[in-house]
Design an enzyme around this catalytic site. Structure first.
Site, mmCIF file in Angstrom:
data_model
loop_
_atom_site.group_PDB
_atom_site.id
_atom_site.type_symbol
_atom_site.label_atom_id
_atom_site.label_comp_id
_atom_site.label_asym_id
_atom_site.label_seq_id
_atom_site.Cartn_x
_atom_site.Cartn_y
_atom_site.Cartn_z
ATOM 1 N N HIS A 171 0.862 -1.193 0.000
ATOM 2 C CA HIS A 171 0.000 0.000 0.000
ATOM 3 C C HIS A 171 0.894 1.238 0.000
ATOM 4 O O HIS A 171 2.037 1.177 0.457
ATOM 5 C CB HIS A 171 -0.905 0.040 1.236
ATOM 6 N N ALA B 195 12.502 -19.788 12.414
ATOM 7 C CA ALA B 195 11.069 -19.531 12.565
ATOM 8 C C ALA B 195 10.824 -18.157 13.175
ATOM 9 O O ALA B 195 11.511 -17.731 14.098
ATOM 10 C CB ALA B 195 10.438 -20.611 13.436
ATOM 11 N N GLU C 138 17.258 -7.531 5.316
ATOM 12 C CA GLU C 138 18.529 -7.337 4.634
ATOM 13 C C GLU C 138 18.964 -8.648 3.994
ATOM 14 O O GLU C 138 18.486 -9.721 4.363
ATOM 15 C CB GLU C 138 19.603 -6.863 5.619
ATOM 16 N N ARG D 168 19.213 -11.582 12.156
ATOM 17 C CA ARG D 168 20.659 -11.412 12.240
ATOM 18 C C ARG D 168 21.329 -12.771 12.068
ATOM 19 O O ARG D 168 20.738 -13.806 12.393
ATOM 20 C CB ARG D 168 21.054 -10.822 13.596
#
Length: 200
Positions: free
Chosen positions: A112, A170, A176, A190
């Site tokens: 959106h 999970a 990134e 991470r």
């Protein structure tokens, strides 16, 4: 009792095969790829080649292209779990032997507009006339390489590249790029560790 049961099973089976034919009409898929009962394809772009599935790929989740664009390419021997959603407004490319668990979300756009007024107008258009054919949702392609495993309830956001053999823990939110042969987890995700040679 047995006749009634057979009638119900026959009716359910007929419904399933009709659904499979409808889904096949929404995409290009290898003859041995499989849509399960919970699978769905929403190809609002209405270009059949915009959704492609490779050999022995099994889909229990939802594949969606937006009306203004989108492309989903899934390689061979992949699995897309129940409740998972792969929504493309530009391009989501998934390699071979990729396992996507249940309730995973993969998006290549904001879905959106940022502006509240533009977002409201976008929503009004969707419910009144359908997905718009011209809109900017700041799309960025998602690339998922071969042999990736994405754990349940993870979210993969626009512009991300996930390297070969990576494991997404999970519940992770991937914002990134993920290097090959690493395990990542958390929100935001991470690196937890690199996979040993005998784990690759």
């Amino acid at each position: 009792m047995k006749a009634a049961y057979r009638a119900v099973v026959s009716s359910a089976s007929r419904f399933y095969w009709i659904k499979r034919l409808r889904l096949r009409g929404q995409c290009h898929m290898a003859v041995n790829a499989v849509f399960h009962e919970t699978a769905n394809v929403l190809n609002y772009r209405q270009v059949r080649s915009a959704v492609q599935l490779g050999q022995f790929t099994h889909v229990r989740g939802e594949l969606m292209t937006f009306a203004h664009g989108g492309e989903i390419r899934v390689g061979d021997y992949c699995y897309i779990g129940e409740g998972s959603r792969i929504w493309s407004a530009r391009g989501i490319h998934i390699g071979n032997r990729v396992l996507i668990a249940h309730n995973v979300t993969v998006m290549d756009s904001l879905t959106h507009p940022i502006s509240a007024s533009a977002r409201h107008e976008h929503y009004r258009q969707i419910i009144s006339t359908g997905h718009p054919h011209q809109i900017d949702l700041d799309e960025r392609t998602v690339e998922i390489a071969d042999d990736v495993w994405i754990g349940c309830a993870s979210v993969i956001l626009r512009g991300v590249s996930i390297g070969t053999g990576a494991i997404i823990g999970a519940g992770s939110v991937v914002m990134e790029d993920v290097p090959p042969w690493t395990v990542v987890g958390g929100n935001p995700a991470r690196i937890i560790r690199e996979l040993e040679l005998d784990e690759r």
